[in-house]
Design a protein around this motif. Structure first.
Motif, PDB file in Angstrom:
ATOM      1  N   THR A 252       0.843  -1.454   0.175  1.00 10.34           N
ATOM      2  CA  THR A 252       0.235  -0.033   0.106  1.00 10.34           C
ATOM      3  C   THR A 252       0.689   1.111  -0.097  1.00 10.34           C
ATOM      4  O   THR A 252       1.991   1.363  -0.292  1.00 10.34           O
ATOM      5  CB  THR A 252      -0.898  -0.051   1.397  1.00 10.34           C
ATOM      6  OG1 THR A 252      -1.870   1.314   1.289  1.00 10.34           O
ATOM      7  CG2 THR A 252      -0.272  -0.119   2.505  1.00 10.34           C
ATOM      8  N   LYS A 253       0.415   2.309   0.485  1.00 12.13           N
ATOM      9  CA  LYS A 253       0.970   3.525   0.582  1.00 12.13           C
ATOM     10  C   LYS A 253       1.156   3.901   1.933  1.00 12.13           C
ATOM     11  O   LYS A 253       0.758   3.296   2.902  1.00 12.13           O
ATOM     12  CB  LYS A 253       0.029   4.556  -0.347  1.00 12.13           C
ATOM     13  CG  LYS A 253       0.688   5.718  -0.789  1.00 12.13           C
ATOM     14  CD  LYS A 253      -0.627   6.461  -1.585  1.00 12.13           C
ATOM     15  CE  LYS A 253      -0.140   7.951  -1.628  1.00 12.13           C
ATOM     16  NZ  LYS A 253      -1.204   8.468  -2.683  1.00 12.13           N
ATOM     17  N   THR A 254       2.094   4.869   2.050  1.00 15.32           N
ATOM     18  CA  THR A 254       2.538   5.334   3.481  1.00 15.32           C
ATOM     19  C   THR A 254       1.221   5.434   4.316  1.00 15.32           C
ATOM     20  O   THR A 254       0.371   6.028   3.938  1.00 15.32           O
ATOM     21  CB  THR A 254       3.379   6.458   3.656  1.00 15.32           C
ATOM     22  OG1 THR A 254       3.806   6.698   4.772  1.00 15.32           O
ATOM     23  CG2 THR A 254       2.899   7.568   2.867  1.00 15.32           C
ATOM     24  N   THR A 255       1.159   4.908   5.548  1.00 14.38           N
ATOM     25  CA  THR A 255       0.138   5.334   6.414  1.00 14.38           C
ATOM     26  C   THR A 255       0.628   5.545   7.920  1.00 14.38           C
ATOM     27  O   THR A 255       1.127   4.670   8.750  1.00 14.38           O
ATOM     28  CB  THR A 255      -0.701   3.767   6.840  1.00 14.38           C
ATOM     29  OG1 THR A 255       0.124   2.783   6.988  1.00 14.38           O
ATOM     30  CG2 THR A 255      -1.853   3.510   5.769  1.00 14.38           C
ATOM     31  N   PRO A 256       1.048   6.811   7.892  1.00  9.20           N
ATOM     32  CA  PRO A 256       2.041   7.222   9.027  1.00  9.20           C
ATOM     33  C   PRO A 256       1.450   6.981  10.528  1.00  9.20           C
ATOM     34  O   PRO A 256       0.227   7.661  10.718  1.00  9.20           O
ATOM     35  CB  PRO A 256       2.245   9.022   8.617  1.00  9.20           C
ATOM     36  CG  PRO A 256       1.061   9.217   8.023  1.00  9.20           C
ATOM     37  CD  PRO A 256       0.568   7.889   7.364  1.00  9.20           C
ATOM     38  N   GLU A 257       2.153   6.202  11.145  1.00  6.75           N
ATOM     39  CA  GLU A 257       1.732   6.130  12.833  1.00  6.75           C
ATOM     40  C   GLU A 257       3.065   6.583  13.377  1.00  6.75           C
ATOM     41  O   GLU A 257       3.038   6.372  14.711  1.00  6.75           O
ATOM     42  CB  GLU A 257       1.567   4.727  12.930  1.00  6.75           C
ATOM     43  CG  GLU A 257       0.369   4.198  12.258  1.00  6.75           C
ATOM     44  CD  GLU A 257      -1.132   4.691  12.982  1.00  6.75           C
ATOM     45  OE1 GLU A 257      -0.976   5.260  13.990  1.00  6.75           O
ATOM     46  OE2 GLU A 257      -2.171   4.378  12.314  1.00  6.75           O
TER      47      GLU A 257
ATOM     48  N   PRO B  61       1.618  -1.145   5.459  1.00  5.91           N
ATOM     49  CA  PRO B  61       1.170  -0.379   6.368  1.00  5.91           C
ATOM     50  C   PRO B  61       1.619  -0.376   7.726  1.00  5.91           C
ATOM     51  O   PRO B  61       2.065  -1.350   8.122  1.00  5.91           O
ATOM     52  CB  PRO B  61      -0.192  -1.116   6.283  1.00  5.91           C
ATOM     53  CG  PRO B  61       0.019  -2.565   5.870  1.00  5.91           C
ATOM     54  CD  PRO B  61       1.264  -2.551   5.067  1.00  5.91           C
ATOM     55  N   GLN B  62       1.819   0.592   8.258  1.00 13.13           N
ATOM     56  CA  GLN B  62       1.967   0.830   9.427  1.00 13.13           C
ATOM     57  C   GLN B  62       0.938   0.415  10.596  1.00 13.13           C
ATOM     58  O   GLN B  62       1.100  -0.016  11.570  1.00 13.13           O
ATOM     59  CB  GLN B  62       2.527   2.171  10.058  1.00 13.13           C
ATOM     60  CG  GLN B  62       4.048   2.610   9.351  1.00 13.13           C
ATOM     61  CD  GLN B  62       4.504   3.796   9.729  1.00 13.13           C
ATOM     62  OE1 GLN B  62       4.235   4.227  10.932  1.00 13.13           O
ATOM     63  NE2 GLN B  62       5.386   4.450   9.025  1.00 13.13           N
ATOM     64  N   SER B  63      -0.372   0.580   9.903  1.00 16.64           N
ATOM     65  CA  SER B  63      -1.618   0.030  10.267  1.00 16.64           C
ATOM     66  C   SER B  63      -2.713   0.187   9.208  1.00 16.64           C
ATOM     67  O   SER B  63      -2.318   0.965   8.665  1.00 16.64           O
ATOM     68  CB  SER B  63      -1.983   0.967  11.743  1.00 16.64           C
ATOM     69  OG  SER B  63      -2.724   2.178  11.314  1.00 16.64           O
TER      70      SER B  63
ATOM     71  N   ILE C  96      -7.578  -8.846  12.370  1.00 16.65           N
ATOM     72  CA  ILE C  96      -6.382  -9.179  13.210  1.00 16.65           C
ATOM     73  C   ILE C  96      -5.334  -8.883  12.239  1.00 16.65           C
ATOM     74  O   ILE C  96      -5.042  -9.498  11.333  1.00 16.65           O
ATOM     75  CB  ILE C  96      -6.370 -10.622  13.586  1.00 16.65           C
ATOM     76  CG1 ILE C  96      -7.683 -11.075  14.308  1.00 16.65           C
ATOM     77  CG2 ILE C  96      -5.197 -10.966  14.325  1.00 16.65           C
ATOM     78  CD1 ILE C  96      -7.864 -10.430  15.714  1.00 16.65           C
ATOM     79  N   ALA C  97      -4.702  -7.768  12.473  1.00 20.75           N
ATOM     80  CA  ALA C  97      -3.768  -6.923  11.406  1.00 20.75           C
ATOM     81  C   ALA C  97      -2.750  -7.135  11.692  1.00 20.75           C
ATOM     82  O   ALA C  97      -1.961  -6.444  12.668  1.00 20.75           O
ATOM     83  CB  ALA C  97      -4.441  -5.328  11.128  1.00 20.75           C
ATOM     84  N   ARG C  98      -1.645  -7.187  10.635  1.00 17.52           N
ATOM     85  CA  ARG C  98      -0.021  -7.252  10.788  1.00 17.52           C
ATOM     86  C   ARG C  98       0.218  -5.723  10.570  1.00 17.52           C
ATOM     87  O   ARG C  98      -0.372  -5.255   9.313  1.00 17.52           O
ATOM     88  CB  ARG C  98       0.537  -8.303   9.854  1.00 17.52           C
ATOM     89  CG  ARG C  98       1.804  -8.551  10.184  1.00 17.52           C
ATOM     90  CD  ARG C  98       1.928  -9.601  11.347  1.00 17.52           C
ATOM     91  NE  ARG C  98       1.309 -10.722  11.395  1.00 17.52           N
ATOM     92  CZ  ARG C  98       1.984 -11.720  11.038  1.00 17.52           C
ATOM     93  NH1 ARG C  98       3.422 -11.574  10.551  1.00 17.52           N
ATOM     94  NH2 ARG C  98       1.371 -12.817  10.732  1.00 17.52           N
ATOM     95  N   CYS C  99       0.747  -5.084  11.331  1.00 17.93           N
ATOM     96  CA  CYS C  99       1.517  -3.850  11.002  1.00 17.93           C
ATOM     97  C   CYS C  99       2.760  -3.847  10.927  1.00 17.93           C
ATOM     98  O   CYS C  99       3.564  -4.617  11.697  1.00 17.93           O
ATOM     99  CB  CYS C  99       0.907  -2.899  12.209  1.00 17.93           C
ATOM    100  SG  CYS C  99      -0.762  -2.756  12.500  1.00 17.93           S
ATOM    101  N   PHE C 100       3.513  -3.073  10.087  1.00 16.75           N
ATOM    102  CA  PHE C 100       4.878  -2.953   9.876  1.00 16.75           C
ATOM    103  C   PHE C 100       5.501  -1.413  10.124  1.00 16.75           C
ATOM    104  O   PHE C 100       4.991  -0.556   9.646  1.00 16.75           O
ATOM    105  CB  PHE C 100       5.174  -3.055   8.415  1.00 16.75           C
ATOM    106  CG  PHE C 100       4.401  -4.611   7.981  1.00 16.75           C
ATOM    107  CD1 PHE C 100       5.106  -5.705   7.983  1.00 16.75           C
ATOM    108  CD2 PHE C 100       3.079  -4.469   7.371  1.00 16.75           C
ATOM    109  CE1 PHE C 100       4.728  -6.805   7.522  1.00 16.75           C
ATOM    110  CE2 PHE C 100       2.635  -5.724   7.204  1.00 16.75           C
ATOM    111  CZ  PHE C 100       3.351  -6.931   7.188  1.00 16.75           C
TER     112      PHE C 100
ATOM    113  N   GLU D   6       7.534  -6.072  12.455  1.00 13.94           N
ATOM    114  CA  GLU D   6       6.066  -6.265  12.422  1.00 13.94           C
ATOM    115  C   GLU D   6       5.503  -6.782  13.810  1.00 13.94           C
ATOM    116  O   GLU D   6       5.987  -7.356  14.602  1.00 13.94           O
ATOM    117  CB  GLU D   6       5.660  -7.223  11.475  1.00 13.94           C
ATOM    118  CG  GLU D   6       6.540  -8.623  11.708  1.00 13.94           C
ATOM    119  CD  GLU D   6       6.349  -9.704  10.428  1.00 13.94           C
ATOM    120  OE1 GLU D   6       5.096 -10.035  10.120  1.00 13.94           O
ATOM    121  OE2 GLU D   6       7.121  -9.784   9.508  1.00 13.94           O
ATOM    122  N   PHE D   7       4.359  -6.381  13.882  1.00 16.63           N
ATOM    123  CA  PHE D   7       3.394  -6.979  14.989  1.00 16.63           C
ATOM    124  C   PHE D   7       1.897  -7.167  14.636  1.00 16.63           C
ATOM    125  O   PHE D   7       1.462  -6.450  13.516  1.00 16.63           O
ATOM    126  CB  PHE D   7       3.540  -5.868  16.259  1.00 16.63           C
ATOM    127  CG  PHE D   7       3.062  -4.488  15.848  1.00 16.63           C
ATOM    128  CD1 PHE D   7       3.846  -3.572  15.149  1.00 16.63           C
ATOM    129  CD2 PHE D   7       1.846  -4.203  16.563  1.00 16.63           C
ATOM    130  CE1 PHE D   7       3.476  -2.372  15.023  1.00 16.63           C
ATOM    131  CE2 PHE D   7       1.425  -2.763  16.158  1.00 16.63           C
ATOM    132  CZ  PHE D   7       2.142  -1.991  15.449  1.00 16.63           C
TER     133      PHE D   7
END
Ligand code: ASP
Length: 441
Positions: free
Chosen positions: A140-145, A165-167, A186-190, A203-204
């Motif tokens: 995807t595209k940047t998802t700033p967290e 995706p950071q989320s 239940i989402a993997r975030c990077f 990742e988490f």
């Protein structure tokens, strides 16, 4: 075959499968060169153990298997690490390199089974509350967290990159525009940030959820009820310090505890005590620092305390123009035993406010354009919405009293970002790079 104890002509074996251990008894000649951790097929008769041999410590302690036939399906050479201890004293490097063996360790097996049960509970709970589980893109595209992105080169559009995706933050908000009203994943975030004990590298997993037509109160209530029921059903031996969970304003926790994630346990040595609390009324902005380069131009004074989609408190809207640092955000953090287990907020659903926030955090025209899909979507009718994303790894770590999130993740990265079993990251074939239009310096 976990252990073999030879006693003259007969031998006692501990045979292990997913359900546990059973003692088997065999005469020596049936066993051949049977060794520890060999994979076996055993046929025999289950009989009661003699009075003297009863073992109260295991569920199968009253019976044993009299071996009639034993076949070695696969031999095991000596393991590179012991698996009968809790493993805390073995080096992380070895444990992660041979993680598939480390996971034979009863503590690790148990942790992963608990994890599966917890996720299953959450799914069922949310289905009963009318939520829909929806997957959102990983490319995807940047998802700033607030962290650095991982980027992935595109082959079809050379010179362009996806971001992991950071989320699922933006996607879940877009799903509210679509009218789902109640979403979870239940989402993997990077996130490319340095690992810590309470944060795995790279990742988490989060329970990501979002709801439309809700107040902050609704989100807190749903989350609190779900976790309370989860604890009472799956972990009856544990007790929650205070219910309803204390709600503390950011100002109050900082003044009183010097942190926004206070450990409110009465007895910190009690492994079964769980002190949940909420921290609310955060300031919407923090001072922008060097590391906030991904937020704005770097020259602006403000960075979002949570993320740029968090709604300002409606009573403080006027302050956005005069004293932004005094604006409170409708943010909520879920705290457990001194760990920030998750955060969320009511979101901005008015384009003009969103634009104002972009301005205050110093977004350039180009950066604003990156998020234009959000503003465009809001033009087609957007329900007010909000949500939260409790971290599954961190929740389990705090719940089980484990010293690190790595103890509740099957294949975590090492602290230097190595996926040890697979030896990732690794070099790629020059052919692959060429196809991507990339050359290395
Ligand atoms: N996307 C947020 C996070 O990852 C959670 C949320 O605001 O719902 O922290």
């Amino acid at each position: 075959m976990q252990t073999r104890r030879d006693h003259g002509k007969i031998a006692f074996l501990d045979i292990r499968d997913r359900s546990g251990i059973i003692q088997a008894v065999a005469t020596g000649e049936k066993l051949g060169n049977l060794g520890t951790e060999d994979v076996v097929e055993v046929e025999g008769k289950v009989v009661e153990r003699g009075e003297k041999n009863i073992n109260d410590k295991i569920p199968t302690g009253k019976i044993e298997l009299q071996v009639e036939k034993l076949t070695i399906i696969s031999k095991a050479t000596e393991l590179p690490l012991p698996i009968d201890s809790d493993g805390h004293d073995i080096s992380e490097e070895t444990r992660l390199k041979y993680r598939y063996l480390d996971l034979r360790r009863p503590r690790m097996t148990k942790n992963l089974r608990i994890r599966s049960k917890v996720v299953n509970f959450i799914r069922n709970y949310l289905f009963n509350e009318d939520f829909v589980e929806i997957e959102t893109p990983i490319l995807t595209k940047t998802t700033p967290e607030g962290a650095r992105d991982f980027i992935v080169p595109s082959r079809l559009q050379k010179g362009k990159f996806y971001a992991l995706p950071q989320s699922p933050q933006q996607y879940k908000q877009l799903l509210m525009v679509s009218g789902f009203e109640r979403y979870f994943q239940i989402a993997r975030c990077f996130r490319d940030e340095d690992p810590r004990k309470d944060r795995a590298y790279g990742e988490f997993t989060q329970l990501d959820l979002e709801m439309s037509f809700v107040t902050q109160e609704d989100i807190l209530e749903l989350t609190e009820k779900m976790f309370t029921q989860l604890v009472s059903e799956l972990f009856p031996e544990k007790h929650i310090t205070k219910s309803p969970w204390p709600r503390l304003s950011h100002k109050e926790v900082i003044e009183k505890y010097g942190t926004d994630k206070p450990d409110l346990r009465v007895n910190k040595n009690d492994p079964n005590e769980l002190a949940f609390s909420w921290t609310i009324d955060f300031p919407l902005f923090s001072e922008q620092s060097e590391e906030d380069f991904y937020h704005g131009s770097g020259s602006a004074k403000y960075a979002p305390s949570h993320h740029m989609f968090t709604s300002p408190h409606p009573d403080d809207l006027a302050l956005l123009d005069t004293e932004p640092s005094k604006v409170r955000g409708l943010q909520h953090d879920l705290v457990l035993n001194g760990f920030e287990v998750g955060g969320g907020s009511i979101r901005i659903h008015q384009s003009e406010i969103q634009e104002k926030i972009f301005g205050l955090i110093g977004f350039s025209k180009e950066q604003k354009k990156q998020f234009s899909h959000m503003l465009t979507s809001f033009e087609y009718g957007v329900p007010p919405h909000g949500g939260i994303a409790p971290g599954i790894d961190r929740f389990l770590m705090a719940l089980l009293g484990e010293p690190s999130v790595r103890e509740v993740i099957a294949f975590p990265a090492t602290s230097s970002g190595q996926i040890a079993v697979m030896d990732a990251p690794s070099k790629v074939d020059p052919k692959q790079l060429k196809e991507l239009g990339i050359s290395l310096k």
